[in-house]
Each structure stands twice: as C-alpha cells, then as structure tokens.
Write an enzyme that holds these catalytic residues in place. Structure first.
Site, short mmCIF file in Angstrom:
data_model
loop_
_atom_site.label_atom_id
_atom_site.label_comp_id
_atom_site.label_asym_id
_atom_site.label_seq_id
_atom_site.Cartn_x
_atom_site.Cartn_y
_atom_site.Cartn_z
CB ALA A 12 -1.03 -0.07 1.21
CB SER A 13 4.26 1.77 1.25
OG SER A 13 4.97 2.46 0.88
CB THR A 14 3.11 6.29 -2.09
OG1 THR A 14 3.80 7.24 -1.54
CG2 THR A 14 1.70 6.24 -2.89
CB SER A 16 7.10 0.96 -0.89
OG SER A 16 7.61 0.89 0.50
#
Length: 205
Positions: A12-14, A16
């Site tokens: 869900a991490s941008t 990442s």
C-alpha cells in the site's frame, strides 16, 4: 563481501513503489545482496492509534506526498498515476493478498518481477490490487501459474509467514515503508535507498 540488506516493503506504500522499481539496478551496481521482505504497516499504525495512513490523517502531508511522488517518479522515469480523489480509487489499498502471494512468489526466479508488476498495476495503471484477478494477471505476466500461486496466497502458511515478517519488522524498529536494514542500522524512505546500499558496501559482513 558487502553486508546483506533487508528491504522491507508494503504494497500500500507509495514510496515503496519507487524503491521496488529502483533497488535491483542499484544493488547490482554495488554487488550488494538484497532480501526482499513484504510486511504489513497496519499493525504498526494501529500501535500508534492510527486507523489509516498518516497521509490521510494529515491532509497537508498527503497533498505534499502525492506531488513529491510525481516529482520523484518523473526524476527516475517511473510511470505514475496519482490519486485525484475523483476516480473512485481508495488509498491506501488492501495489499494483503498481494503480500501473501509475494512471499510464495519470491522463492521463484520471477518473484521480483511479480512484485514490480503488482506495484505498477496499482500506481501506474490505477488498478485495484485487492482484486484476485489483478493479482492473477500479475502472476501470469511474471511467469507463474495464477491458480497455483493465488491458492498459496490464501493459504495459512503464507498468512503465518506474513505475520512473522511483520513481527520481525517491528522487532527491527521498522516504523514505515520502504525501510532497509543493514545489521543493526535502519534506513527509512526511498530517498535513503542509496545510503543503505552504500552502508552495506562500506561495512562488510
């Protein structure tokens, strides 16, 4: 020999996404071994009393993040489709199935390509990665068999391994994604990717 780097990422991490697309080439350039490790930020956020991403809790921070992502994606020529709030997409997405499937896929030669394809589906194509059909397409495109790895992604074995990864991340002091650990050193954020790899290079195992 350079110390190995553990690369902690959350689907869900941008930020990442940026690291997933960059780390392989940067690590190869330095001849540094990287262990790709998916985990969940949810339990970490919950321990802080948060029920969603801090980018949602603090709108000014969120607006800056989306603009910063556009700038950094352009800098590295990484395709990126920012959230507009008007296209029906939800942020953060539910990356549970993607993470469980990735744990199984990363044992295969095509596993890292699968991870990159999932991130691309979400952040460049605007697709919903909680949809098994999207994950299945990413498996097939990477070189796996969707029915086999989707089944594995739903298995208790992968559920337990994801929990263990998350517990290990917490024990290592990880509080956000992407993070990189080299021995006892913790580096947080895509803008620290090169620092982590350089540290591994200058601190042999």
């Amino acid at each position: 020999m350079p110390a190995p780097v553990t690369f902690w990422f959350e689907f869900a991490s941008t930020y990442s996404y940026l690291s997933v697309m960059r780390i392989e080439a940067e690590a190869a350039r330095r001849k540094v071994e990287v262990k790709w490790t998916p985990f969940l930020l949810g339990p970490i956020f919950k321990a802080q009393g948060w029920d969603t991403s801090p980018f949602n809790l603090y709108p000014a921070k969120g607006r800056n993040m989306w603009r910063d992502m556009e700038r950094r994606a352009a800098k590295f020529a990484i395709p990126f489709k920012p959230w507009t709030g008007e296209d029906g997409r939800i942020f953060p997405q539910n990356g549970l199935l993607a993470a469980r499937t990735a744990i199984a896929a990363l044992h295969e030669p095509w596993g890292r390509d699968f991870v990159r394809r999932v991130y691309t589906a979400q952040f460049a194509e605007g697709l919903d990665i909680s949809n098994p059909n999207v994950i299945g397409d990413c498996i097939e495109a990477a070189g796996g068999v969707d029915r086999i790895y989707l089944h594995m992604g739903h298995s208790n074995t992968q559920k337990q391994r994801l929990k263990e990864n998350t517990d290990a991340a917490i024990a290592a002091g990880v509080f956000g994604a992407p993070s990189f650990t080299v021995g006892g050193e913790l580096f947080w954020g895509d803008d620290r990717l090169e620092d982590a790899l350089d540290w591994a290079l200058s601190h042999p195992a």
